[in-house]
Scaffold this motif. Structure first.
Motif, PDB file in Angstrom:
ATOM      1  N   LEU A 133       0.915  -1.184   0.152  1.00  0.00           N
ATOM      2  CA  LEU A 133      -0.085  -0.039  -0.033  1.00  0.00           C
ATOM      3  C   LEU A 133       0.680   1.260   0.075  1.00  0.00           C
ATOM      4  O   LEU A 133       0.647   2.319  -0.694  1.00  0.00           O
ATOM      5  CB  LEU A 133      -0.921  -0.024   1.177  1.00  0.00           C
ATOM      6  CG  LEU A 133      -1.754   1.340   1.328  1.00  0.00           C
ATOM      7  CD1 LEU A 133      -2.723   1.447   0.148  1.00  0.00           C
ATOM      8  CD2 LEU A 133      -2.604   1.157   2.374  1.00  0.00           C
ATOM      9  N   GLN A 134       1.933   1.339   0.809  1.00  0.00           N
ATOM     10  CA  GLN A 134       2.846   2.458   0.832  1.00  0.00           C
ATOM     11  C   GLN A 134       3.362   2.666  -0.645  1.00  0.00           C
ATOM     12  O   GLN A 134       3.618   3.929  -0.986  1.00  0.00           O
ATOM     13  CB  GLN A 134       4.037   2.104   1.833  1.00  0.00           C
ATOM     14  CG  GLN A 134       3.586   2.025   3.384  1.00  0.00           C
ATOM     15  CD  GLN A 134       4.530   2.013   4.312  1.00  0.00           C
ATOM     16  OE1 GLN A 134       5.428   1.046   4.172  1.00  0.00           O
ATOM     17  NE2 GLN A 134       4.898   2.830   5.113  1.00  0.00           N
ATOM     18  N   ASP A 135       3.682   1.518  -1.199  1.00  0.00           N
ATOM     19  CA  ASP A 135       4.233   1.795  -2.657  1.00  0.00           C
ATOM     20  C   ASP A 135       3.064   2.400  -3.701  1.00  0.00           C
ATOM     21  O   ASP A 135       3.572   3.426  -4.499  1.00  0.00           O
ATOM     22  CB  ASP A 135       4.751   0.274  -3.251  1.00  0.00           C
ATOM     23  CG  ASP A 135       5.407   0.595  -4.324  1.00  0.00           C
ATOM     24  OD1 ASP A 135       6.134   1.661  -5.064  1.00  0.00           O
ATOM     25  OD2 ASP A 135       5.140  -0.349  -5.412  1.00  0.00           O
TER      26      ASP A 135
ATOM     27  N   GLY B 264      -8.725  18.073  -4.333  1.00  0.00           N
ATOM     28  CA  GLY B 264      -8.704  17.398  -3.213  1.00  0.00           C
ATOM     29  C   GLY B 264      -8.183  16.216  -2.938  1.00  0.00           C
ATOM     30  O   GLY B 264      -8.184  15.426  -1.987  1.00  0.00           O
ATOM     31  N   VAL B 265      -7.191  15.854  -4.150  1.00  0.00           N
ATOM     32  CA  VAL B 265      -6.457  14.355  -4.058  1.00  0.00           C
ATOM     33  C   VAL B 265      -5.349  14.536  -2.792  1.00  0.00           C
ATOM     34  O   VAL B 265      -4.457  15.773  -2.939  1.00  0.00           O
ATOM     35  CB  VAL B 265      -6.309  14.203  -5.632  1.00  0.00           C
ATOM     36  CG1 VAL B 265      -5.277  12.997  -5.405  1.00  0.00           C
ATOM     37  CG2 VAL B 265      -7.235  14.170  -6.255  1.00  0.00           C
ATOM     38  N   VAL B 266      -5.105  13.746  -2.041  1.00  0.00           N
ATOM     39  CA  VAL B 266      -4.255  13.864  -1.086  1.00  0.00           C
ATOM     40  C   VAL B 266      -2.791  13.181  -1.808  1.00  0.00           C
ATOM     41  O   VAL B 266      -2.708  12.399  -2.336  1.00  0.00           O
ATOM     42  CB  VAL B 266      -4.314  12.839   0.184  1.00  0.00           C
ATOM     43  CG1 VAL B 266      -3.234  12.848   1.030  1.00  0.00           C
ATOM     44  CG2 VAL B 266      -5.606  13.344   0.721  1.00  0.00           C
ATOM     45  N   ASP B 267      -1.867  14.084  -1.642  1.00  0.00           N
ATOM     46  CA  ASP B 267      -0.517  13.598  -1.998  1.00  0.00           C
ATOM     47  C   ASP B 267       0.198  12.855  -0.893  1.00  0.00           C
ATOM     48  O   ASP B 267       0.987  13.739  -0.136  1.00  0.00           O
ATOM     49  CB  ASP B 267       0.329  14.982  -2.502  1.00  0.00           C
ATOM     50  CG  ASP B 267       1.499  14.790  -3.289  1.00  0.00           C
ATOM     51  OD1 ASP B 267       1.942  13.778  -3.464  1.00  0.00           O
ATOM     52  OD2 ASP B 267       2.393  15.891  -3.415  1.00  0.00           O
ATOM     53  N   PHE B 268       0.324  11.989  -1.235  1.00  0.00           N
ATOM     54  CA  PHE B 268       1.158  10.867  -0.270  1.00  0.00           C
ATOM     55  C   PHE B 268       2.802  10.735  -0.674  1.00  0.00           C
ATOM     56  O   PHE B 268       3.447  10.203  -0.062  1.00  0.00           O
ATOM     57  CB  PHE B 268       0.657   9.372  -0.368  1.00  0.00           C
ATOM     58  CG  PHE B 268      -0.565   9.459   0.367  1.00  0.00           C
ATOM     59  CD1 PHE B 268      -0.660   9.244   1.852  1.00  0.00           C
ATOM     60  CD2 PHE B 268      -2.030   9.439  -0.274  1.00  0.00           C
ATOM     61  CE1 PHE B 268      -1.714   9.030   2.538  1.00  0.00           C
ATOM     62  CE2 PHE B 268      -3.001   9.433   0.336  1.00  0.00           C
ATOM     63  CZ  PHE B 268      -2.909   9.150   1.917  1.00  0.00           C
ATOM     64  N   THR B 269       3.121  11.637  -1.831  1.00  0.00           N
ATOM     65  CA  THR B 269       4.469  11.604  -2.062  1.00  0.00           C
ATOM     66  C   THR B 269       5.364  12.526  -1.284  1.00  0.00           C
ATOM     67  O   THR B 269       6.483  12.485  -1.179  1.00  0.00           O
ATOM     68  CB  THR B 269       4.709  11.851  -3.593  1.00  0.00           C
ATOM     69  OG1 THR B 269       4.154  13.170  -3.687  1.00  0.00           O
ATOM     70  CG2 THR B 269       3.905  10.867  -4.640  1.00  0.00           C
TER      71      THR B 269
END
Length: 450
Positions: free
Chosen positions: A232-234, A370-375
């Motif tokens: 999931l993290q990837d 509103g998309v969360v940027d997990f990078t």
């Protein structure tokens, strides 16, 4: 006398020439006759092959009521519609001798029944090279349909949630469910150790699906030894549109193998969860009620995996293909699952109660906000604060759910049984964990799988 000898020699030469010409002519006629015979026999054999192939294809569509679905794992209407899409978009074209219909029949039969190349050769009376060529071509072009039939979850309330009082309004911000599944893999001896996990040599596949059982995101190819949270993290670290999309304020439901954090809500740990654990037992507190409804909604992805593996038996085999091809096969099967669900919603397999045991580029949707940027990396403090915030959100959902449940079924009595012991146990675990991290982890209290 000399004139007579010369005349005889001339006559003999002439006769010899005529004899040679006759012999040559006879040989040529025999060769021609033999060639005609061979050509005729070849034409007869080719005609027999064509007739046998046509009869086989005819049996697929007209043999009996379910012959098409049994052979290619979809009904005739869906199959012919897929043929039309391939022709219209130019993804597949009729070959000199192999039509688009035959190309897809060979490909879908292999996916649906893990059929060997040699068996398909005998069905369609083709060479192994021909079968391999068109199967690989079909695998490539089905992957190009991903942007058309596998779109990331929309930023809106799903009708399946909005119309069900067990889920709405509590899960109104849920946009889907995530889970991992293991697919058998064949690898070189040098890579087997990396992919060997508790379920054997497999690839770990992460998938997200919407409440209507459509795959919205699939990430395949990870080693079977990798845990679901690492995969999931990837998926979250990849830039859009390749990464899993999470909207601000929205979330996915996940099992206890993941952690409650920004965009993901897992069940309460240490509290009965699976549906069969609740049979014949009363609901004693808000955490049990939350876990029950969380499990009921999240079970849709388990059912989706079950339908997928039941339809495409190649996912339950150890395919003898290069590993990149094995990864493409998983993606192709999920795309075809979505295609059938969209184009033929009445397909019987989609409505069977199937559960599995637990233990080209996608097109980005334009205008999504509103998309969360997990990078972007967070500090440990920020990450801990975010996780506590989402755990509080889970608690609030559970409280609202419990109050409504008690008002409807318990005459407004909100007394809970066992909740104080759960809270006490959690407090003990927190204190134990903090002391352990202070001593052995330099104060890092980051948790995986909570």
């Amino acid at each position: 006398m000399d004139d007579i000898d010369e005349e005889m020699l001339t006559r003999m030469a002439s006769n010899a020439t005529i004899s040679v010409v006759i012999c040559v002519f006879t040989c040529l006629m025999r060769i021609r006759s033999r060639r005609k015979s061979i050509t005729y026999q070849r034409k007869v054999k080719n005609k027999e092959k064509i007739d046998m192939r046509a009869r086989h294809i005819s049996r697929v569509f007209s043999g009996y009521n379910e012959s098409c679905r049994a052979y290619v794992r979809m009904r005739p209407r869906a199959f012919h519609n897929l043929v039309s899409i391939m022709r219209y978009t130019g993804l597949l074209k009729d070959g000199r001798v192999v039509k688009v219909e035959e190309q897809l029949l060979m490909f879908l039969n292999i996916l649906g029944h893990k059929t060997k190349n040699r068996i398909v050769r005998s069905h369609f009376i083709r060479s192994g090279e021909t079968v391999s060529k068109y199967v690989n071509k079909c695998l490539e072009v089905v992957g190009r349909l991903r942007g058309r039939y596998m779109k990331q979850a929309p930023n809106e309330v799903s009708p399946e949630i909005a119309t069900n009082p067990l889920y709405y309004p509590y899960f109104k911000d849920c946009i889907g469910m995530i889970d991992g599944t293991h697919i058998d893999a064949m690898l070189p001896a040098s890579l087997v150790a990396r992919f060997r996990g508790r379920k054997g040599v497999t690839q770990n596949v992460l998938a997200a699906c919407t409440p209507n059982k459509l795959f919205s995101y699939v990430l395949a190819g990870w080693e079977g030894s990798a845990n679901d949270y690492r995969v999931l993290q990837d998926a979250l670290s990849r830039p859009q549109p390749r990464g899993l999309r999470v909207y601000d304020g929205k979330y996915y439901l996940c099992d206890a193998g993941y952690t409650t954090m920004h965009g993901f809500i897992s069940p309460y740990r240490g509290v009965r969860y699976h549906l069969n654990e609740h049979k014949g037992r009363p609901i004693n507190n808000r955490q049990e009620l939350f876990n029950l409804r969380h499990s009921s909604l999240r079970s849709k992805i388990e059912s989706t995996f079950g339908v997928l593996k039941n339809r495409f038996k190649i996912l339950s085999a150890k395919p003898h293909y290069p590993f990149p091809t094995q990864v493409d096969i998983v993606i192709a099967c999920t795309i075809l699952h979505n295609y059938i669900a969209i184009e033929d919603s009445g397909d019987e397999l989609l409505h069977e109660d199937n559960h599995i045991e637990e233990d080209e580029d996608e097109i980005a949707n334009e205008g999504e906000e509103g998309v969360v940027d997990f990078t972007q990396t967070m500090t440990q403090r920020e990450e801990k604060f975010s996780r506590n915030e989402w755990r509080a959100k889970r608690d609030q959902i559970a409280i609202e759910m419990w109050e409504d449940y008690c008002a409807k079924y318990r005459g407004g009595d909100t007394t809970e049984i066992g909740i104080e012991w759960i809270a006490k146990k959690d407090q003990i675990a927190i204190e134990m964990w903090e002391d352990y991290c202070a001593k052995w982890r330099g104060g890092d209290t980051t948790e995986i799988g909570m």
